[in-house]
Scaffold this motif. Structure first.
Motif, PDB file in Angstrom:
ATOM      1  N   ALA A  67       0.861  -1.185   0.000  1.00 18.42           N
ATOM      2  CA  ALA A  67       0.000   0.000   0.000  1.00 18.42           C
ATOM      3  C   ALA A  67       0.896   1.232   0.000  1.00 18.42           C
ATOM      4  CB  ALA A  67      -0.920   0.002   1.221  1.00 18.42           C
ATOM      5  N   PHE A  93      -1.831  -1.141  -3.926  1.00 13.84           N
ATOM      6  CA  PHE A  93      -2.750  -0.009  -3.803  1.00 13.84           C
ATOM      7  C   PHE A  93      -1.932   1.279  -3.739  1.00 13.84           C
ATOM      8  CE2 PHE A  93      -4.991  -3.609  -1.899  1.00 13.84           C
ATOM      9  CZ  PHE A  93      -6.190  -3.570  -2.593  1.00 13.84           C
ATOM     10  N   LEU A  95      -2.280   5.516  -2.991  1.00 16.27           N
ATOM     11  CA  LEU A  95      -3.021   6.690  -2.540  1.00 16.27           C
ATOM     12  C   LEU A  95      -2.172   7.918  -2.839  1.00 16.27           C
ATOM     13  CD1 LEU A  95      -5.522   7.810  -1.063  1.00 16.27           C
ATOM     14  CD2 LEU A  95      -4.247   7.567   1.083  1.00 16.27           C
ATOM     15  N   LEU A 153      -6.171   4.022   3.602  1.00 15.64           N
ATOM     16  CA  LEU A 153      -5.785   2.731   3.026  1.00 15.64           C
ATOM     17  C   LEU A 153      -6.366   1.572   3.836  1.00 15.64           C
ATOM     18  CD1 LEU A 153      -2.086   3.607   2.150  1.00 15.64           C
ATOM     19  CD2 LEU A 153      -3.863   2.967   0.498  1.00 15.64           C
ATOM     20  N   ALA A 157      -8.720   0.266   1.023  1.00 19.29           N
ATOM     21  CA  ALA A 157      -7.885  -0.573   0.163  1.00 19.29           C
ATOM     22  C   ALA A 157      -8.022  -2.064   0.455  1.00 19.29           C
ATOM     23  CB  ALA A 157      -6.424  -0.150   0.273  1.00 19.29           C
ATOM     24  N   PHE A 163       3.002  -1.097   4.168  1.00 20.57           N
ATOM     25  CA  PHE A 163       2.800   0.300   3.791  1.00 20.57           C
ATOM     26  C   PHE A 163       4.146   0.909   3.423  1.00 20.57           C
ATOM     27  CE2 PHE A 163       3.279   4.669   5.362  1.00 20.57           C
ATOM     28  CZ  PHE A 163       2.312   5.344   4.623  1.00 20.57           C
TER      29      PHE A 163
END
Length: 412
Positions: A67, A93, A95, A153, A157, A163
Protein backbone atom coordinates in the motif's frame (compact mmCIF):
# COMPACT_ATOMS: atom_id res chain seq x y z
CA UNK A 1 -8.45 -2.34 -23.70
CA UNK A 2 -8.53 -6.09 -23.28
CA UNK A 3 -7.94 -8.26 -20.28
CA UNK A 4 -7.09 -11.88 -20.97
CA UNK A 5 -8.73 -14.53 -18.79
CA UNK A 6 -6.81 -17.58 -19.93
CA UNK A 7 -6.07 -20.14 -17.20
CA UNK A 8 -3.26 -21.79 -19.14
CA UNK A 9 -0.01 -21.03 -17.34
CA UNK A 10 3.28 -20.34 -18.99
CA UNK A 11 6.54 -20.90 -17.16
CA UNK A 12 10.19 -20.10 -17.72
CA UNK A 13 13.20 -22.10 -16.55
CA UNK A 14 13.74 -21.99 -12.79
CA UNK A 15 17.14 -20.77 -11.66
CA UNK A 16 17.91 -20.97 -7.96
CA UNK A 17 19.50 -17.79 -6.66
CA UNK A 18 19.90 -18.42 -2.96
CA UNK A 19 21.73 -21.43 -1.49
CA UNK A 20 19.34 -23.62 0.46
CA UNK A 21 21.64 -23.53 3.48
CA UNK A 22 21.46 -19.73 3.53
CA UNK A 23 17.69 -19.82 3.28
CA UNK A 24 17.49 -22.35 6.08
CA UNK A 25 19.50 -20.10 8.41
CA UNK A 26 17.46 -17.07 7.38
CA UNK A 27 14.11 -18.74 7.98
CA UNK A 28 15.29 -20.23 11.28
CA UNK A 29 16.19 -16.72 12.42
CA UNK A 30 12.77 -15.44 11.43
CA UNK A 31 10.96 -18.27 13.20
CA UNK A 32 12.88 -17.50 16.39
CA UNK A 33 12.39 -13.73 16.40
CA UNK A 34 9.17 -13.07 14.49
CA UNK A 35 5.69 -14.48 14.95
CA UNK A 36 5.20 -16.42 11.73
CA UNK A 37 6.76 -17.22 8.37
CA UNK A 38 5.76 -18.28 4.92
CA UNK A 39 6.96 -21.40 3.13
CA UNK A 40 10.68 -21.29 2.35
CA UNK A 41 11.51 -21.74 -1.33
CA UNK A 42 14.53 -20.71 -3.37
CA UNK A 43 13.82 -17.74 -5.61
CA UNK A 44 13.81 -17.88 -9.38
CA UNK A 45 14.86 -15.38 -12.01
CA UNK A 46 12.37 -15.35 -14.84
CA UNK A 47 9.77 -17.45 -13.06
CA UNK A 48 6.16 -16.63 -13.83
CA UNK A 49 3.32 -17.17 -11.36
CA UNK A 50 -0.09 -17.29 -12.98
CA UNK A 51 -3.54 -18.67 -12.27
CA UNK A 52 -6.71 -16.80 -11.43
CA UNK A 53 -8.01 -19.55 -9.17
CA UNK A 54 -5.25 -19.02 -6.62
CA UNK A 55 -4.78 -22.76 -6.13
CA UNK A 56 -2.76 -23.82 -9.14
CA UNK A 57 0.56 -22.75 -7.59
CA UNK A 58 -0.17 -23.32 -3.91
CA UNK A 59 3.42 -24.56 -3.45
CA UNK A 60 4.62 -20.98 -3.89
CA UNK A 61 4.20 -18.46 -1.06
CA UNK A 62 1.42 -15.93 -1.46
CA UNK A 63 2.45 -12.72 -3.14
CA UNK A 64 2.07 -9.74 -0.79
CA UNK A 65 0.26 -6.51 -1.56
CA UNK A 66 1.91 -3.16 -0.91
CA UNK A 67 0.00 0.00 0.00
CA UNK A 68 1.76 3.13 -1.26
CA UNK A 69 1.21 6.67 -0.06
CA UNK A 70 2.72 9.12 -2.56
CA UNK A 71 2.64 12.64 -1.12
CA UNK A 72 3.59 15.93 -2.75
CA UNK A 73 2.86 19.63 -2.79
CA UNK A 74 2.31 22.42 -5.30
CA UNK A 75 4.03 21.74 -8.63
CA UNK A 76 4.61 18.04 -7.90
CA UNK A 77 1.74 16.67 -9.99
CA UNK A 78 3.85 15.53 -12.94
CA UNK A 79 6.44 13.90 -10.66
CA UNK A 80 3.74 12.06 -8.71
CA UNK A 81 2.31 10.80 -12.00
CA UNK A 82 5.70 9.59 -13.20
CA UNK A 83 6.40 7.91 -9.86
CA UNK A 84 3.03 6.15 -10.01
CA UNK A 85 3.77 4.85 -13.51
CA UNK A 86 7.21 3.60 -12.43
CA UNK A 87 5.95 1.87 -9.26
CA UNK A 88 2.58 0.62 -10.52
CA UNK A 89 1.49 -3.00 -10.16
CA UNK A 90 -2.12 -4.24 -10.16
CA UNK A 91 -1.64 -6.16 -6.89
CA UNK A 92 -0.74 -3.01 -4.99
CA UNK A 93 -2.75 -0.01 -3.80
CA UNK A 94 -1.78 3.61 -4.38
CA UNK A 95 -3.02 6.69 -2.54
CA UNK A 96 -1.98 10.01 -4.07
CA UNK A 97 -1.99 13.18 -1.97
CA UNK A 98 -1.09 16.72 -2.97
CA UNK A 99 -1.24 18.94 0.11
CA UNK A 100 -3.25 22.11 0.65
CA UNK A 101 -0.66 24.26 -1.13
CA UNK A 102 -1.23 22.45 -4.44
CA UNK A 103 -3.80 23.74 -6.91
CA UNK A 104 -7.12 21.98 -7.24
CA UNK A 105 -6.35 21.64 -10.93
CA UNK A 106 -3.32 19.50 -10.08
CA UNK A 107 -5.44 17.10 -8.03
CA UNK A 108 -8.10 17.01 -10.73
CA UNK A 109 -5.47 16.23 -13.35
CA UNK A 110 -4.17 13.30 -11.28
CA UNK A 111 -7.70 11.96 -10.83
CA UNK A 112 -8.40 12.30 -14.55
CA UNK A 113 -5.22 10.47 -15.40
CA UNK A 114 -6.11 7.59 -13.06
CA UNK A 115 -9.52 7.27 -14.68
CA UNK A 116 -8.00 7.33 -18.16
CA UNK A 117 -5.80 4.25 -17.66
CA UNK A 118 -7.59 1.01 -18.50
CA UNK A 119 -5.50 -1.05 -16.05
CA UNK A 120 -6.33 1.28 -13.16
CA UNK A 121 -10.01 1.23 -14.10
CA UNK A 122 -9.94 -2.56 -14.18
CA UNK A 123 -8.06 -3.16 -10.92
CA UNK A 124 -9.44 -0.10 -9.08
CA UNK A 125 -6.28 0.32 -7.03
CA UNK A 126 -5.41 4.02 -7.33
CA UNK A 127 -7.07 6.72 -5.21
CA UNK A 128 -6.55 10.48 -5.10
CA UNK A 129 -7.29 12.44 -1.91
CA UNK A 130 -9.63 15.28 -2.83
CA UNK A 131 -9.73 17.16 0.47
CA UNK A 132 -6.07 17.97 0.96
CA UNK A 133 -4.25 18.12 4.29
CA UNK A 134 -2.48 21.19 5.63
CA UNK A 135 1.17 20.22 6.00
CA UNK A 136 4.04 22.20 7.47
CA UNK A 137 7.56 21.03 6.67
CA UNK A 138 9.07 19.59 9.88
CA UNK A 139 5.82 20.16 11.78
CA UNK A 140 3.53 17.50 13.35
CA UNK A 141 1.01 18.04 10.54
CA UNK A 142 3.39 15.93 8.43
CA UNK A 143 2.94 12.80 10.56
CA UNK A 144 -0.78 13.61 10.88
CA UNK A 145 -1.06 13.56 7.09
CA UNK A 146 0.75 10.21 6.94
CA UNK A 147 -1.60 8.72 9.54
CA UNK A 148 -4.53 10.10 7.54
CA UNK A 149 -3.22 8.28 4.47
CA UNK A 150 -2.79 5.05 6.43
CA UNK A 151 -6.35 5.33 7.77
CA UNK A 152 -7.73 5.76 4.24
CA UNK A 153 -5.78 2.73 3.03
CA UNK A 154 -7.00 0.65 5.98
CA UNK A 155 -10.59 1.61 5.28
CA UNK A 156 -10.73 1.55 1.48
CA UNK A 157 -7.89 -0.57 0.16
CA UNK A 158 -8.80 -3.82 1.88
CA UNK A 159 -6.20 -6.56 2.05
CA UNK A 160 -2.57 -5.41 2.00
CA UNK A 161 0.62 -6.38 3.83
CA UNK A 162 3.08 -3.48 3.94
CA UNK A 163 2.80 0.30 3.79
CA UNK A 164 5.38 2.34 1.86
CA UNK A 165 5.59 6.14 1.91
CA UNK A 166 7.13 7.93 -1.07
CA UNK A 167 7.70 11.53 -2.09
CA UNK A 168 8.20 13.03 -5.57
CA UNK A 169 11.94 12.91 -4.85
CA UNK A 170 11.85 9.09 -4.60
CA UNK A 171 12.02 6.55 -7.42
CA UNK A 172 12.00 2.74 -7.63
CA UNK A 173 15.26 1.21 -8.83
CA UNK A 174 13.83 -2.24 -9.55
CA UNK A 175 10.51 -3.51 -10.93
CA UNK A 176 7.64 -4.25 -8.57
CA UNK A 177 7.76 -7.90 -9.68
CA UNK A 178 11.15 -8.22 -7.98
CA UNK A 179 9.95 -6.57 -4.75
CA UNK A 180 6.76 -8.65 -4.53
CA UNK A 181 8.63 -11.84 -5.34
CA UNK A 182 11.31 -11.41 -2.65
CA UNK A 183 8.88 -10.18 0.00
CA UNK A 184 6.63 -13.18 -0.58
CA UNK A 185 9.21 -15.21 1.37
CA UNK A 186 9.25 -12.89 4.38
CA UNK A 187 7.00 -12.81 7.46
CA UNK A 188 4.30 -10.19 7.02
CA UNK A 189 4.92 -8.61 10.42
CA UNK A 190 8.46 -7.38 9.72
CA UNK A 191 8.86 -3.60 9.90
CA UNK A 192 11.62 -1.93 7.90
CA UNK A 193 12.43 1.25 9.79
CA UNK A 194 15.84 2.80 10.36
CA UNK A 195 16.09 3.77 14.03
CA UNK A 196 18.40 4.49 16.94
CA UNK A 197 18.18 5.70 20.54
CA UNK A 198 21.57 7.43 20.22
CA UNK A 199 20.19 10.87 19.45
CA UNK A 200 23.48 12.75 19.23
CA UNK A 201 22.95 16.32 17.98
CA UNK A 202 19.24 15.62 17.55
CA UNK A 203 18.77 15.63 21.33
CA UNK A 204 19.35 19.40 21.45
CA UNK A 205 17.93 20.26 18.00
CA UNK A 206 14.94 17.90 17.94
CA UNK A 207 14.06 16.39 21.32
CA UNK A 208 14.52 19.31 23.72
CA UNK A 209 13.08 22.25 21.72
CA UNK A 210 9.34 22.92 21.93
CA UNK A 211 7.63 23.99 18.70
CA UNK A 212 4.08 24.87 17.63
CA UNK A 213 2.83 24.09 14.13
CA UNK A 214 0.45 26.91 13.07
CA UNK A 215 -1.19 24.61 10.54
CA UNK A 216 -2.89 22.92 13.50
CA UNK A 217 -5.20 25.90 13.91
CA UNK A 218 -5.21 28.01 10.73
CA UNK A 219 -4.75 27.61 6.99
CA UNK A 220 -2.15 30.28 6.28
CA UNK A 221 1.27 29.07 5.21
CA UNK A 222 3.84 29.56 7.94
CA UNK A 223 6.85 27.89 9.49
CA UNK A 224 6.82 26.41 12.96
CA UNK A 225 6.99 28.65 16.05
CA UNK A 226 9.72 28.06 18.62
CA UNK A 227 9.14 28.34 22.37
CA UNK A 228 11.86 29.84 24.56
CA UNK A 229 11.72 26.99 27.03
CA UNK A 230 13.40 23.63 26.58
CA UNK A 231 12.10 20.32 27.89
CA UNK A 232 13.84 17.33 29.41
CA UNK A 233 13.90 13.91 27.82
CA UNK A 234 10.90 11.71 28.71
CA UNK A 235 11.18 9.25 31.57
CA UNK A 236 8.14 7.03 30.89
CA UNK A 237 9.33 5.93 27.44
CA UNK A 238 12.54 5.92 25.43
CA UNK A 239 13.00 8.18 22.42
CA UNK A 240 14.06 6.73 19.08
CA UNK A 241 14.74 8.59 15.86
CA UNK A 242 15.69 7.71 12.31
CA UNK A 243 14.61 7.91 8.69
CA UNK A 244 11.07 9.08 7.96
CA UNK A 245 10.96 6.69 4.99
CA UNK A 246 9.57 3.33 6.06
CA UNK A 247 8.04 0.03 5.03
CA UNK A 248 5.68 -0.89 7.86
CA UNK A 249 3.39 -3.86 8.43
CA UNK A 250 -0.37 -3.53 8.33
CA UNK A 251 -0.59 -5.02 11.82
CA UNK A 252 1.61 -2.32 13.36
CA UNK A 253 -0.21 0.49 11.57
CA UNK A 254 -3.57 -0.82 12.74
CA UNK A 255 -2.23 -0.36 16.27
CA UNK A 256 -1.16 3.20 15.46
CA UNK A 257 -4.48 4.19 13.88
CA UNK A 258 -7.01 2.19 15.88
CA UNK A 259 -5.04 2.44 19.13
CA UNK A 260 -6.42 -0.37 21.30
CA UNK A 261 -3.25 0.29 23.31
CA UNK A 262 -2.95 3.91 24.52
CA UNK A 263 0.78 4.21 23.68
CA UNK A 264 0.30 5.46 20.08
CA UNK A 265 -2.13 8.19 21.23
CA UNK A 266 0.11 9.24 24.12
CA UNK A 267 3.13 9.54 21.84
CA UNK A 268 1.15 11.37 19.17
CA UNK A 269 0.32 14.04 21.76
CA UNK A 270 3.99 14.20 22.81
CA UNK A 271 5.13 14.62 19.19
CA UNK A 272 2.68 17.47 18.60
CA UNK A 273 5.39 19.86 19.84
CA UNK A 274 8.35 17.94 18.41
CA UNK A 275 10.42 19.20 15.48
CA UNK A 276 10.42 16.74 12.54
CA UNK A 277 8.04 14.36 14.30
CA UNK A 278 7.96 12.13 11.23
CA UNK A 279 11.55 11.16 12.09
CA UNK A 280 10.58 9.81 15.49
CA UNK A 281 6.92 8.94 15.94
CA UNK A 282 6.75 5.46 14.39
CA UNK A 283 10.23 4.69 15.67
CA UNK A 284 9.36 5.48 19.29
CA UNK A 285 6.00 3.69 19.18
CA UNK A 286 7.41 0.48 17.75
CA UNK A 287 10.45 0.31 20.03
CA UNK A 288 8.42 0.96 23.19
CA UNK A 289 5.79 -1.67 22.45
CA UNK A 290 6.63 -5.19 23.57
CA UNK A 291 4.58 -6.80 20.78
CA UNK A 292 6.42 -5.01 17.99
CA UNK A 293 9.94 -4.14 19.14
CA UNK A 294 11.23 -7.53 17.95
CA UNK A 295 9.74 -7.08 14.47
CA UNK A 296 12.01 -4.21 13.45
CA UNK A 297 14.58 -4.42 10.66
CA UNK A 298 16.98 -1.49 11.01
CA UNK A 299 16.94 -0.31 7.40
CA UNK A 300 14.65 2.00 5.40
CA UNK A 301 15.13 0.16 2.05
CA UNK A 302 16.29 3.38 0.38
CA UNK A 303 19.55 4.19 -1.32
CA UNK A 304 20.56 7.61 0.02
CA UNK A 305 23.90 9.41 -0.25
CA UNK A 306 25.14 11.92 2.29
CA UNK A 307 27.95 14.42 2.37
CA UNK A 308 30.93 13.64 4.60
CA UNK A 309 30.41 14.79 7.27
CA UNK A 310 26.63 14.45 6.79
CA UNK A 311 24.60 17.61 6.39
CA UNK A 312 20.93 18.02 7.26
CA UNK A 313 19.73 16.84 3.84
CA UNK A 314 21.05 14.09 1.54
CA UNK A 315 22.73 14.95 -1.74
CA UNK A 316 20.92 14.81 -5.09
CA UNK A 317 21.58 11.60 -7.00
CA UNK A 318 23.12 11.80 -10.47
CA UNK A 319 24.56 9.47 -13.11
CA UNK A 320 27.76 9.08 -11.10
CA UNK A 321 25.73 7.25 -8.41
CA UNK A 322 23.92 4.94 -10.85
CA UNK A 323 26.02 1.78 -10.52
CA UNK A 324 26.31 2.03 -6.74
CA UNK A 325 22.58 2.68 -6.50
CA UNK A 326 21.67 -0.41 -8.51
CA UNK A 327 24.18 -2.65 -6.75
CA UNK A 328 22.94 -1.59 -3.29
CA UNK A 329 19.91 -3.87 -3.52
CA UNK A 330 17.63 -1.18 -2.12
CA UNK A 331 14.29 -1.15 -3.96
CA UNK A 332 14.02 2.66 -3.81
CA UNK A 333 16.40 5.61 -4.01
CA UNK A 334 16.28 9.30 -3.19
CA UNK A 335 16.81 12.29 -3.65
CA UNK A 336 16.22 12.92 -7.37
CA UNK A 337 15.62 16.31 -8.92
CA UNK A 338 12.69 16.68 -11.30
CA UNK A 339 13.17 14.91 -14.66
CA UNK A 340 16.90 14.39 -14.09
CA UNK A 341 18.47 12.28 -16.83
CA UNK A 342 19.45 9.60 -14.29
CA UNK A 343 15.73 8.82 -14.04
CA UNK A 344 15.64 8.21 -17.79
CA UNK A 345 18.55 5.79 -17.43
CA UNK A 346 16.71 3.92 -14.65
CA UNK A 347 13.58 3.75 -16.83
CA UNK A 348 15.44 2.46 -19.86
CA UNK A 349 17.97 0.06 -18.32
CA UNK A 350 16.32 -1.17 -15.10
CA UNK A 351 12.56 -0.72 -15.29
CA UNK A 352 12.37 -1.21 -19.10
CA UNK A 353 9.73 1.51 -19.06
CA UNK A 354 8.97 3.92 -21.87
CA UNK A 355 7.92 7.49 -21.16
CA UNK A 356 4.29 7.77 -20.05
CA UNK A 357 3.90 4.00 -19.57
CA UNK A 358 3.79 1.60 -16.64
CA UNK A 359 6.78 -0.52 -15.73
CA UNK A 360 6.07 -3.84 -17.49
CA UNK A 361 5.79 -7.01 -15.44
CA UNK A 362 4.32 -10.49 -15.53
CA UNK A 363 0.84 -8.99 -15.58
CA UNK A 364 1.51 -7.33 -18.96
CA UNK A 365 0.85 -9.81 -21.78
CA UNK A 366 0.76 -7.54 -24.83
CA UNK A 367 3.28 -7.50 -27.66
CA UNK A 368 6.23 -5.20 -27.02
CA UNK A 369 7.63 -5.44 -30.55
CA UNK A 370 8.17 -2.24 -32.51
CA UNK A 371 7.82 -0.11 -29.40
CA UNK A 372 4.33 -1.29 -28.51
CA UNK A 373 3.11 -1.05 -24.91
CA UNK A 374 2.90 -4.61 -23.48
CA UNK A 375 0.67 -3.40 -20.64
CA UNK A 376 -2.17 -2.44 -22.99
CA UNK A 377 -3.24 -6.07 -22.60
CA UNK A 378 -3.11 -7.48 -19.10
CA UNK A 379 -3.62 -10.81 -17.40
CA UNK A 380 -3.40 -12.01 -13.83
CA UNK A 381 -2.13 -9.55 -11.21
CA UNK A 382 -0.59 -12.61 -9.52
CA UNK A 383 1.80 -13.17 -12.43
CA UNK A 384 5.31 -11.97 -11.72
CA UNK A 385 8.53 -12.27 -13.71
CA UNK A 386 11.45 -11.56 -11.37
CA UNK A 387 14.44 -10.07 -13.15
CA UNK A 388 18.10 -10.27 -12.23
CA UNK A 389 17.56 -7.19 -10.04
CA UNK A 390 15.87 -9.47 -7.51
CA UNK A 391 19.28 -11.03 -6.79
CA UNK A 392 20.46 -7.75 -5.29
CA UNK A 393 17.39 -7.27 -3.12
CA UNK A 394 17.67 -10.87 -2.00
CA UNK A 395 21.28 -10.33 -1.00
CA UNK A 396 20.34 -7.20 0.97
CA UNK A 397 17.48 -8.96 2.78
CA UNK A 398 19.66 -11.93 3.70
CA UNK A 399 22.26 -9.55 5.11
CA UNK A 400 19.67 -7.61 7.12
CA UNK A 401 18.12 -10.78 8.55
CA UNK A 402 21.39 -12.51 9.30
CA UNK A 403 21.54 -13.63 12.92
CA UNK A 404 24.43 -11.24 13.61
CA UNK A 405 22.56 -8.18 12.28
CA UNK A 406 18.87 -8.78 12.84
CA UNK A 407 18.52 -9.07 16.61
CA UNK A 408 21.54 -6.97 17.61
CA UNK A 409 20.25 -3.87 15.81
CA UNK A 410 16.65 -3.94 17.05
CA UNK A 411 15.66 -0.92 19.11
CA UNK A 412 19.15 -0.22 20.46
Amino acid sequence: MKRTHSHNPYCLDRTCLLPLATLAVLLLTLFLFVGHSRSPKPSDVGRTRTGFDGERYSSLPRLPRLAYLISGTRGDGSQVKRLLQAAYHPRNFYLLHLDFEALDSERIELARYAKSESAIREFRNVMVIGKADLVTYKGPTSIASTLHGVAVLLKLAGDWDWFVNLSPSDYPVMPQDDILHIFSYLPGDLNFIEHTSSLGWKEHQRARPIIVDPRLYHSKKSGVFWAKEKRSLPASFKLFMGSEWVMLSKSFLELCVWGWDNLPRTLLMYYTNFLSSQEGYFHTVICNHKDYQNTTVNHDLRYIRWDNPPKQNPINLTLEHFEDMIESGAPFARVFTKDHHVLRKIDEEILKRSEGRFTPGGWCIGNSAFGKDPCVFFGSPSAVKPSTSSRKLEKLVVKLLDSENFRSKQCK
